[in-house]
Every structure is written in C-alpha cells, then in structure tokens.
Scaffold this active site. Structure first.
Site, PDB file in Angstrom:
ATOM      1  N   ILE A 157     -83.833 -19.467 -14.401  1.00 42.53           N
ATOM      2  CA  ILE A 157     -82.991 -18.279 -14.544  1.00 42.53           C
ATOM      3  C   ILE A 157     -81.918 -18.498 -15.648  1.00 42.53           C
ATOM      4  O   ILE A 157     -80.870 -19.295 -15.115  1.00 42.53           O
ATOM      5  CB  ILE A 157     -82.605 -17.813 -13.132  1.00 42.53           C
ATOM      6  CG1 ILE A 157     -83.862 -17.728 -12.208  1.00 42.53           C
ATOM      7  CG2 ILE A 157     -81.761 -16.306 -13.473  1.00 42.53           C
ATOM      8  CD1 ILE A 157     -84.894 -16.577 -12.839  1.00 42.53           C
ATOM      9  N   GLU A 158     -81.510 -17.779 -16.717  1.00 43.57           N
ATOM     10  CA  GLU A 158     -80.484 -18.079 -17.434  1.00 43.57           C
ATOM     11  C   GLU A 158     -80.164 -16.861 -18.446  1.00 43.57           C
ATOM     12  O   GLU A 158     -81.185 -15.970 -18.252  1.00 43.57           O
ATOM     13  CB  GLU A 158     -80.808 -19.353 -18.544  1.00 43.57           C
ATOM     14  CG  GLU A 158     -81.979 -19.434 -19.049  1.00 43.57           C
ATOM     15  CD  GLU A 158     -82.519 -20.471 -19.816  1.00 43.57           C
ATOM     16  OE1 GLU A 158     -81.668 -20.942 -20.978  1.00 43.57           O
ATOM     17  OE2 GLU A 158     -83.518 -21.116 -19.631  1.00 43.57           O
ATOM     18  N   GLY A 159     -79.211 -16.955 -19.181  1.00 39.41           N
ATOM     19  CA  GLY A 159     -78.984 -15.747 -19.924  1.00 39.41           C
ATOM     20  C   GLY A 159     -78.737 -14.412 -19.202  1.00 39.41           C
ATOM     21  O   GLY A 159     -78.091 -14.447 -18.094  1.00 39.41           O
TER      22      GLY A 159
END
Length: 358
Positions: A157-159
């Site tokens: 989970i990023e951005g």
C-alpha cells in the site's frame, strides 16, 4: 472394599485414560511446537513482477534454496473495478494463457517452492480503492486466493492508496472476513502489509493502515517496510544501509504502540518477529540512491541479529547486471544497474533465512 476384579478393571480404565490423555496431550504439544517452530522460522521471498518481459524464470537456478517467490502485483482492472488483474495488463485467465502463469507456479511448487501473492504496488489501482462494493471486494480477493492457493498474501500500500482512508477500511474488513473464511476451511492465511518507510519509520498514513487492519480483527503476520527511495528524509552522511536500519528501529517502536492501542502488549522480540525488510536492489528510483551488495550483506546481518521474520527485495527480475549502463542512471525493470553475478543480491539477503512459506 472393591474386589480384585473390580480393582483390576479400575486400573485398566485409569491406564487407558492416561494413555489417551498422553496421546492427546502429545498431539497438541507436537502441534504447538510445530506451529511455533514454523512461525519462528525466518524466510526470504523476493518479489517477481509478473508482467515484466521477459517473464521471471520461476524454475531458474538463480533462486535461493528456499524457493519462495512473492508474485506482484494484483490490481484492479481499469475497465472492471472489482475484477482482479495482473498489473492491469492481464486478467487472471489471460495470465494463465499468455504467461503460462499457473503452469509455472505448479512447476515451482513441484520443485519444493512456494508463492505469496502481493496486491497493490506503486502504479495502477489497488482493488480496495477501485472497488467500492464490500461484497464484491471480498469476492475479488477470494478469487485470487482460491485460484493460486497462496498461504501468504501481501498488501503493498503506497501512493494514493495509502492516503485513501475509506479504501483502507474496506480493505481491512474484506481481509478480516477472508482470513476468517480461510481459517474455517482449515488452511489459514498469513497477511502482511508492505508500507513505505523513512529513517523516521512509517508515515502517519502507514500507521493508520496498520491500525485499520488490527481494529478490523485481521491477524497480521507482520509489517514489511520498503527500505528504499528515501529522498530528502535520508541525511547527507547517512548510507542506504544506515537509513534502512534507522527505518526498522523506528518502525519497531511504532508497531509496539499500534498493538497496544488494540489491547495487545507484545515484547520487543515479538515485534521484531512481526517485521519484514524489503530493499530495492541496485539503483533506486530516486537520484543518488544505490543499494549495493555490501549493504545487502549488512542488512541481512542486522535482520538476523534482530530476529526479523521476513526479508524480501525488489525485485528478482532485476537481480542481474545490466548488459549496458542504464540511461542517465535510471532504474531498470530487468537489471540492478550495479556490477554483480546473476542472483547475487538474493543470495546475500537470503542467507540464514531458510524458512518455507507454508
């Protein structure tokens, strides 16, 4: 006073009961020891980008002895927001046909290997962001788990996905329900979060994602931090290895507090055993950041010393020297950008991490 026959029968009944208890107790003790041993066995599993051409050779000789591979990334299909796809490039059926993915996985497993499946990543759209129907979201995750039968799933989970609170709630609820289903089937499902980190640890949004999972009742196997692409958060005199160690130390303290918030007090060692480290090998995406082989050896030693459960890397596809220098020092999808032998980063990072994915 009881007769001799009755005394004999009583002794036999007591002896039989004792044997039964011993057998039952022994079984549960064996199961406890086996499960505890499995949980404590540290493991390495590098990421393999399923959509990169040429496809990563799952049967290749460059893999570590554990032969664990984390397949990346399952995301939403841009034309069907609740349909899982590989990198928004292949539906699950298309990956079977065009990439021969399921046959390659089967051959890996036949050779003693195992897979994890990772959802999300830095590009495209994670399923919980695109799919706003909780029932369909759970069905999408379930379809991937049923199709590939991984014992471990990973959420990178990023951005934008990291900033989307409602998507985080949907994801946490769907994963908790799926994990409960899988436990009911008797198989179990290990769930990892993979989150960006700086030398100061997880971001506030990353901590929120951990808290959402724990609050929803997800039994997190661990939190894997991306020790890469630090930008201005890395001090001018701080090496990539130093930054990774600082990020891990800070994350350790943050996770302890997250567990306390849900009423779970874990020892320092228990927190370390719920952590993973994932560097981007060689040239990173940001200018001036290169994670070399010496750093890989140092990070491996640190992880072993701390009792960290998991080491990964981005990526197995890149674990070889480039045939020509990458233009302007840019990171490549298929090579590391540093001088190395094929598979050398995986070998350095995997040393001592001999556990198998279930």
């Amino acid at each position: 006073m009881p007769s001799a026959n009755r005394r004999s029968n009583t002794r036999l009944a007591v002896a039989a009961a004792a044997v039964t208890l011993a057998l039952v107790g022994g079984f549960f003790l064996w199961r406890f020891i086996a499960e505890a041993g499995m949980a404590q066995q540290p493991w390495f599993s590098g990421y393999a980008d399923v959509t990169v051409d040429p496809p990563y050779d799952l049967a290749g000789t460059g893999m570590p002895d554990s032969r664990n591979v984390t397949l990346a990334f399952v995301v939403a299909d841009s034309s069907q927001p609740c349909a899982p796809s590989w990198g928004n490039a292949y539906s699950l059926d298309a990956a079977r046909d065009a990439l021969n993915l399921e046959q390659r996985i089967s051959e890996l497993k036949s050779d003693g290997g195992a897979i994890a499946v990772s959802f999300g990543g830095s590009v495209n759209t994670e399923l919980a962001v695109a799919c706003q129907d909780p029932v369909q979201l759970q069905a999408a995750y379930r379809s991937v788990v049923e199709r590939y039968s991984p014992s471990t799933i990973d959420f990178d989970i990023e951005g934008d996905a990291l900033l989307n609170g409602p998507a985080g709630e949907r994801r946490a609820e769907a994963v908790a329900a799926l994990q409960k289903e899988k436990d009911g089937w008797g198989g179990g499902l290990d769930v990892w979060l993979t989150l960006p980190a700086s030398p100061r640890g997880l971001t506030d949004d990353g901590i929120a994602v951990v808290d959402q999972m724990l609050a929803a009742g997800v039994d997190l196997a661990g939190v894997n931090i991306m020790t890469m692409n630090y930008g201005s958060s890395r001090g001018p005199s701080q090496s990539m290895l130093d930054a990774a160690v600082a990020a891990a130390d800070s994350t350790h303290d943050q996770l302890s507090i997250s567990y306390q918030r849900v009423g779970t007090n874990l020892s320092s060692q228990e927190i370390w055993s719920k952590m993973g480290l994932t560097p981007m090998i060689g040239v990173n995406d940001l200018p001036g950041e290169v994670f070399g082989l010496d750093a890989a050896g140092g990070l491996n030693s640190y992880a072993l010393q701390k009792g960290i459960q998991r080491v990964s890397m981005w990526s197995l596809n890149r674990d070889r020297e480039c045939t020509a220098a990458a233009a302007d020092g840019q990171a490549s999808h298929v090579c590391s950008g540093v001088q190395q032998e094929p598979g050398q980063f995986a070998k350095a990072l995997a040393a001592g991490f001999e556990g198998k994915l279930r």
